[in-house]
Scaffold this motif. Sequence first.
Motif, mmCIF file in Angstrom:
data_model
loop_
_atom_site.group_PDB
_atom_site.id
_atom_site.type_symbol
_atom_site.label_atom_id
_atom_site.label_comp_id
_atom_site.label_asym_id
_atom_site.label_seq_id
_atom_site.Cartn_x
_atom_site.Cartn_y
_atom_site.Cartn_z
ATOM 1 N N GLU A 133 0.860 -1.184 0.000
ATOM 2 C CA GLU A 133 0.000 0.000 0.000
ATOM 3 C C GLU A 133 0.894 1.232 0.000
ATOM 4 O O GLU A 133 1.674 1.440 0.925
ATOM 5 N N VAL A 134 0.777 2.042 -1.033
ATOM 6 C CA VAL A 134 1.649 3.210 -1.172
ATOM 7 C C VAL A 134 0.799 4.448 -1.410
ATOM 8 O O VAL A 134 -0.375 4.376 -1.782
ATOM 9 N N GLY A 135 1.438 5.601 -1.196
ATOM 10 C CA GLY A 135 0.793 6.873 -1.454
ATOM 11 C C GLY A 135 1.539 7.651 -2.509
ATOM 12 O O GLY A 135 2.670 7.307 -2.886
ATOM 13 N N PRO A 136 0.949 8.727 -3.026
ATOM 14 C CA PRO A 136 1.649 9.567 -4.004
ATOM 15 C C PRO A 136 2.967 10.069 -3.425
ATOM 16 O O PRO A 136 3.037 10.502 -2.286
ATOM 17 N N GLY A 137 4.012 10.009 -4.231
ATOM 18 C CA GLY A 137 5.322 10.463 -3.807
ATOM 19 C C GLY A 137 6.244 9.369 -3.325
ATOM 20 O O GLY A 137 7.453 9.613 -3.164
ATOM 21 N N TYR A 138 5.721 8.159 -3.096
ATOM 22 C CA TYR A 138 6.572 7.085 -2.579
ATOM 23 C C TYR A 138 7.656 6.700 -3.586
ATOM 24 O O TYR A 138 8.836 6.594 -3.228
ATOM 25 N N PHE A 139 7.277 6.479 -4.838
ATOM 26 C CA PHE A 139 8.251 6.030 -5.840
ATOM 27 C C PHE A 139 9.305 7.106 -6.091
ATOM 28 O O PHE A 139 10.480 6.796 -6.308
ATOM 29 N N GLU A 140 8.881 8.375 -6.054
ATOM 30 C CA GLU A 140 9.848 9.460 -6.237
ATOM 31 C C GLU A 140 10.810 9.525 -5.051
ATOM 32 O O GLU A 140 12.012 9.782 -5.228
ATOM 33 N N LYS B 215 -7.322 9.612 -5.907
ATOM 34 C CA LYS B 215 -7.930 9.197 -4.648
ATOM 35 C C LYS B 215 -9.351 8.684 -4.877
ATOM 36 O O LYS B 215 -10.179 9.323 -5.534
ATOM 37 N N GLY B 216 -9.610 7.499 -4.343
ATOM 38 C CA GLY B 216 -10.907 6.857 -4.487
ATOM 39 C C GLY B 216 -11.017 5.954 -5.692
ATOM 40 O O GLY B 216 -11.990 5.200 -5.810
ATOM 41 N N GLY C 140 -7.805 -11.165 -5.408
ATOM 42 C CA GLY C 140 -8.455 -11.858 -4.300
ATOM 43 C C GLY C 140 -9.895 -12.200 -4.572
ATOM 44 O O GLY C 140 -10.238 -12.870 -5.545
ATOM 45 N N ALA C 141 -10.759 -11.686 -3.696
ATOM 46 C CA ALA C 141 -12.171 -12.059 -3.743
ATOM 47 C C ALA C 141 -12.945 -11.350 -4.837
ATOM 48 O O ALA C 141 -14.109 -11.672 -5.055
ATOM 49 N N GLY C 142 -12.357 -10.357 -5.493
ATOM 50 C CA GLY C 142 -13.111 -9.777 -6.588
ATOM 51 C C GLY C 142 -12.909 -8.319 -6.890
ATOM 52 O O GLY C 142 -13.591 -7.792 -7.768
ATOM 53 N N THR C 143 -12.022 -7.605 -6.210
ATOM 54 C CA THR C 143 -11.783 -6.207 -6.524
ATOM 55 C C THR C 143 -11.040 -6.103 -7.849
ATOM 56 O O THR C 143 -10.022 -6.758 -8.066
ATOM 57 N N VAL C 144 -11.538 -5.269 -8.752
ATOM 58 C CA VAL C 144 -10.935 -5.099 -10.067
ATOM 59 C C VAL C 144 -10.099 -3.823 -10.064
ATOM 60 O O VAL C 144 -10.581 -2.739 -9.703
ATOM 61 N N TYR D 137 -6.997 2.354 -0.427
ATOM 62 C CA TYR D 137 -7.778 1.146 -0.713
ATOM 63 C C TYR D 137 -8.052 0.360 0.564
ATOM 64 O O TYR D 137 -9.166 -0.123 0.794
ATOM 65 N N ARG D 138 -7.050 0.239 1.432
ATOM 66 C CA ARG D 138 -7.261 -0.526 2.659
ATOM 67 C C ARG D 138 -6.750 0.214 3.896
ATOM 68 O O ARG D 138 -7.376 0.154 4.947
ATOM 69 N N ALA D 139 -5.632 0.896 3.816
ATOM 70 C CA ALA D 139 -5.073 1.703 4.901
ATOM 71 C C ALA D 139 -4.848 0.869 6.161
ATOM 72 O O ALA D 139 -5.661 0.853 7.076
ATOM 73 N N ASP D 140 -3.714 0.186 6.210
ATOM 74 C CA ASP D 140 -3.365 -0.606 7.392
ATOM 75 C C ASP D 140 -3.212 0.277 8.627
ATOM 76 O O ASP D 140 -3.085 1.500 8.540
ATOM 77 N N ASN D 141 -3.196 -0.377 9.775
ATOM 78 C CA ASN D 141 -3.085 0.334 11.048
ATOM 79 C C ASN D 141 -1.608 0.627 11.368
ATOM 80 O O ASN D 141 -1.053 0.147 12.344
#
Length: 329
Positions: free
Chosen positions: A195-202, A219-220, A248-252, A281-285
């Motif tokens: 799970e990454v956000g904008p700017g991570y790859f840069e 976003k979204g 996984g269970a069905g998210t496209v 998408y999921r945002a872990d804790n």
Amino acid sequence: GILLSRAIVAFMQRYLPPTLNCRGSLHLDWAGAGCAVLLTVVATLGAGAAPAWLGSHTEPAEVLHSEAKLASESRSSKRLRSVLVASEVAVSVALVLMTGLVTLSLMRMMRLDRGFETEHTITAEIALPRGSYEKTEQRQSLYERVTASLRQLPGVERAGFINLAPLDGDKWLDWIRVSGDARLPVQLPLAHFREVGPGYFEAIHLPLLAGRMLSDGDKGKQVVLISELTAKTMWPGRDAVGQTFKQGAGTVFTVIGVVKDARTITLAKPDPMVVYVPYWYRADNGGSVIMTTRQDPSAMADAIRKAVWSIDPAVAVPTVRTMGGIVED
């Protein structure tokens, strides 16, 4: 040996990278040195007593009439000595060879192309307080505000969120299915998800090979970036950008970009198939923010913690590490 060890310890204290000193300051253990002295005395007494004991069991007449034997050595003792010498040589050669191979492997590992940069790159771990931020939207908002706050720090050029810092292992694997693939789930290829956000790859300097990077305007949306290996495996000979797959269970998801393969799970081997999903998408804790800075990364820990605590004082920042230190560890 004790004098040599004192010199070596002083050398290691001066030149070893701080991250490799995992057990505090190095020092000479006098208890261990005392044991070494005791063993030396015992070995010396044993080495002197053994020939004397063998000599006491040898007949003087036999010694006087034999030119092929030493006064203190019988045929059985010669055989035993030969076995001991051969064993010592074999163990020594094996030890030297293994040490050389381990050293060579370490040197190659430190020189290999990891796919990402470590120079002037720092990572700050974020741990959310238990009982707070239970909703995904709350975690999304926190990560967005924390990343924005860290980008405002003096010297910080880029910053991006990821749920698991590079080389910190893995915790999300799932199968992926492209359109028209009717195989059973157990037959589908597995991919490692981040799970990454904008700017991570840069911030990590992970090169973009095709398509575009993640942006705040996504976003979204159910969009992802994938690794080069994932693109070649799932869509061989075709352009992966714009393709869709089911997770996984069905998210496209729709692929918007392809990034270079890297070694973000372990340095020992290249990453397997990796899919980079947006953190909303999921945002872990919890997770980490990767930053590129013009300043000395090791001097920014306090400023980073203050920036996070300005958003929420209850959010913990357990570790602030340089990427170079993570690689050395």
